[in-house]
Enzyme design. Sequence first.
Site, PDB file in Angstrom:
ATOM      1  N   LYS A 196     -59.651  94.471  23.208  1.00 20.36           N
ATOM      2  CA  LYS A 196     -59.707  93.372  22.384  1.00 20.36           C
ATOM      3  C   LYS A 196     -60.390  92.210  23.298  1.00 20.36           C
ATOM      4  CE  LYS A 196     -55.225  93.545  21.891  1.00 20.36           C
ATOM      5  NZ  LYS A 196     -55.018  93.412  20.750  1.00 20.36           N
ATOM      6  N   ARG A 197     -60.818  91.075  22.569  1.00 20.25           N
ATOM      7  CA  ARG A 197     -61.553  89.932  23.311  1.00 20.25           C
ATOM      8  C   ARG A 197     -60.628  89.405  24.292  1.00 20.25           C
ATOM      9  NH1 ARG A 197     -66.641  87.847  21.517  1.00 20.25           N
ATOM     10  NH2 ARG A 197     -66.265  86.324  23.056  1.00 20.25           N
ATOM     11  N   LYS A 227     -54.323  86.436  23.896  1.00 21.07           N
ATOM     12  CA  LYS A 227     -53.881  87.929  23.765  1.00 21.07           C
ATOM     13  C   LYS A 227     -53.182  88.676  25.244  1.00 21.07           C
ATOM     14  CE  LYS A 227     -57.997  88.444  20.673  1.00 21.07           C
ATOM     15  NZ  LYS A 227     -57.367  89.064  19.472  1.00 21.07           N
ATOM     16  N   LYS A 263     -55.909 100.342  13.746  1.00 19.06           N
ATOM     17  CA  LYS A 263     -56.602 101.567  14.104  1.00 19.06           C
ATOM     18  C   LYS A 263     -55.896 102.500  15.213  1.00 19.06           C
ATOM     19  CE  LYS A 263     -60.515  98.456  13.517  1.00 19.06           C
ATOM     20  NZ  LYS A 263     -61.454  97.358  14.092  1.00 19.06           N
ATOM     21  N   HIS A 295     -58.171  82.569   9.217  1.00 19.19           N
ATOM     22  CA  HIS A 295     -58.010  83.533  10.288  1.00 19.19           C
ATOM     23  C   HIS A 295     -57.473  83.034  11.392  1.00 19.19           C
ATOM     24  CE1 HIS A 295     -60.233  86.988   8.527  1.00 19.19           C
ATOM     25  NE2 HIS A 295     -61.016  86.094   8.077  1.00 19.19           N
ATOM     26  N   THR A 319     -56.413  94.051  13.878  1.00 17.65           N
ATOM     27  CA  THR A 319     -56.842  95.177  13.272  1.00 17.65           C
ATOM     28  C   THR A 319     -56.703  96.294  14.122  1.00 17.65           C
ATOM     29  OG1 THR A 319     -59.015  94.409  13.146  1.00 17.65           O
ATOM     30  CG2 THR A 319     -57.933  94.278  10.965  1.00 17.65           C
TER      31      THR A 319
END
Length: 843
Positions: free
Chosen positions: A569-570, A575, A681, A378, A677
């Site tokens: 998101k985290r 990110k 969505k 992952h 993911t």
Amino acid sequence: MPKPLTDQEKRKQISVRGLAGVENVSDLKTNFNRHLHFTLVKDRNVATKRDYYFALANTVRDHLVGRWIRTQQHYYEKDPKRVYYLSLEFYMGRTLQNTMVNLALENACDEAIYQLGLDMEELQDIEEDAGLGNGGLGRLAACFLDSMASLGLAAYGYGIRYEFGIFNQKIVNGWQVEEADDWLRYGNPWEKARPEYMRPVHFYGRVEHTPEGVKWVDTQVVLALPYDTPIPGYRNNVVNTMRLWSAKAPCDFNLKDFNVGGYIQAVLDRNLAENISRVLYPNDNFFEGKELRLKQEYFVVAATLQDIIRRFKSSKFGSTEVVRVDLSTLPEKVAIQLNDTHPAMAIPELMRILVSKWDRSSHKAWDICTRTCAYTNHTVLPEALERWPTDLLQNLLPRHLEIIYEINRRHLERIAKLYPGDDDRLRRMSLVEEGHQKKINMAHLCIVGSHAVNGVARIHSDILKATLFKDFYEVDPDKFQNKTNGITPRRWLVMCNPGLAEVIAEVIGDDYIRDLDQLKKLLEFVDDDSLICDIAKIKQENKLKFSAYLEEQYKVKINPNSMFDVQVKRIHEYKRQLLNCLHIITLYNRIKKEPNKDWTPRTIMIGGKAAPGYHTAKLIIRLITAIGEIVNNDPVVGDRLKVIFLENYKVTLAERIIPASDLSEQISTAGTEASGTGNMKFMLNGALTIGTMDGANVEMAEEAGEENLFIFGMRVEDVEAMDKSGYDAMEYYNRIPELKQAMDQIAGGFFSPDQHDLFKDIVNMLLHHDRFKVFADYEAYIKCQDKVSALYRNPKEWTKKVIYNIASCGKFSSDRTISQYAREIWGMEPSLEKIPAPDDPRQ
């Protein structure tokens, strides 16, 4: 402003498909009252809302139990191959509404609850999220369980029943504060304890080599108590099982170690054993090498393998007699999927069982082991890769360390034959990393011990083969595969966005819920004014509803006609929430400079949790809240720009915000996000994506057409080239005036007037040691955001792009992902066949 319709009111308006039958409603009311009276409270007049929720949950659960038993009977009769999905995280969220959707009970329950004078949404809000995961990895596992049941696969999810899940996040004076998530405080109506399947798990001790074989002795035993949760498929009467283990001390725990008088201390010390399942480690994409974490990883693996072998040996339902004794056929009947390296100890544990208990030659045992296990990677981030110190393993699991050394010896023998004299390759490919502290590389153990290794998006799988696992790929190219992630359309469309699900069904029918590829039929209607109008209307309703929620929760009034620009998101440097912050500051400065210009109004929302020990991530949250304090209170800006930090982002909040979003921010540095993911969505729910060519964004752009996403910035090859030539943040800072202004404001205390150097660590990192190259993509990002603003002013063209995106989502169903795992890794065939309902005659 007109009050938006609730989902419940919307469901009452939509078509008669699945309309509540009178008998169903009557039965549900009777059962609800029975549970309320007999199970919970004797007098309805003293019942609380929580009592009503539990009565409803138990009523819905009654519809699961018969199907659950029949499904398991079906598996024992047919004796199919079974897949075991091992994951340290299952981020399930709430269960009630999802179960009603999958059992086609939602309308009947709505009507029954309405007739009883209660409010369905109020009852649903009482349920705690099962937050047994950090983010993507755990939520993916939850989607996979839904798809495995919906595709009729004999599947089991195995993990840990953490007493405390991912922490609740509070924002206090702009800072993240963690609170324990006591999600089991009021009980969990969806689980069933199964003490009859309790299993012992051993730790510590020592290894004895005797003429009769190797023995692991003087161990400390902890008991693993299973709790089962039913996982219903979509309207096919299949109900699979998620089994989560809870740690219990044996009755004699430590008693024998104390003299008379030590009894109280011995009983208190039971907590030491039971701490194993106490709390989820709150790290996302970060390895924390603590003994308790290793205990958790081995605990779930040891208990699960005992359970797998017990089930393998008996195939008659409810039978305890042994049907199979020969484990050589294990790979024909059992597939074990390791969700990342966390359950990697399954490989040496299976070897230990095969060699010591079943007297298999180690060569034969290894063949059985590798044909049974498969590994999903992952992440490529070095700080996320698990490397356990050998001295920790020697103390906690001495027998397993011996087995790992033996696996490594044979593995290196093979490599030495293939590449004689290449000592550097042997060093790179060893399971044991030598150095200041000797460590076991768990990813290498997973690759060597599995027959299949997969990444989770095509670009990610290619990076694994080209860089991280290049040596292993050269030796065993056939072992490496790609399985692009997916999401379940049941939770992430039908349940959370019923209005949109219904509009789509009116145009193309509702078979798409089982076969998301059918969304392609929407392409014929891209120019259909009626569909354009309907989809825009649903989005606006969702935005009104979320605006009301924000006003209630955050006491902030926002413009529901503004663009909802969302990054949830985290919180992590890779990110790049900081890139988003720089855009906000740039927009703010532009509005201040030209206050009379006709700006496209935006409400920018950022949400996510920072790992409690991750200083930079917590500072990023403080920066976001600080920017919000300045921007939101500036009268010159008004409602043209608002910044909101969404507190305590979790599955249930995602189900509210995603259907209301216009713009989805997926802006990680190319080559760092394995898949994502959340991006899928948002796409399915009618938001347009601004993103880099990273993770699944690449395939989303391929499916929908790059012109229907807002793609910007460096590609993977550009990042690699910059790594070679060197990244100079100061060059961008000195060259781009808007960037320099924004950074100077952060550094000079404009956003922190009471503490001018509050953000000095962020400034220093961005200017001097930013691994994720925020400034390198700043210019392209700002230009791309300008295109977003321009298009948003043309609602018809915007909505056309939305329809293109929704129509192109078929690939991103977890049903497709799981079908590929089943056929290409597990050797199983998915099926859309229904099994008979409990009250139907058996076939």
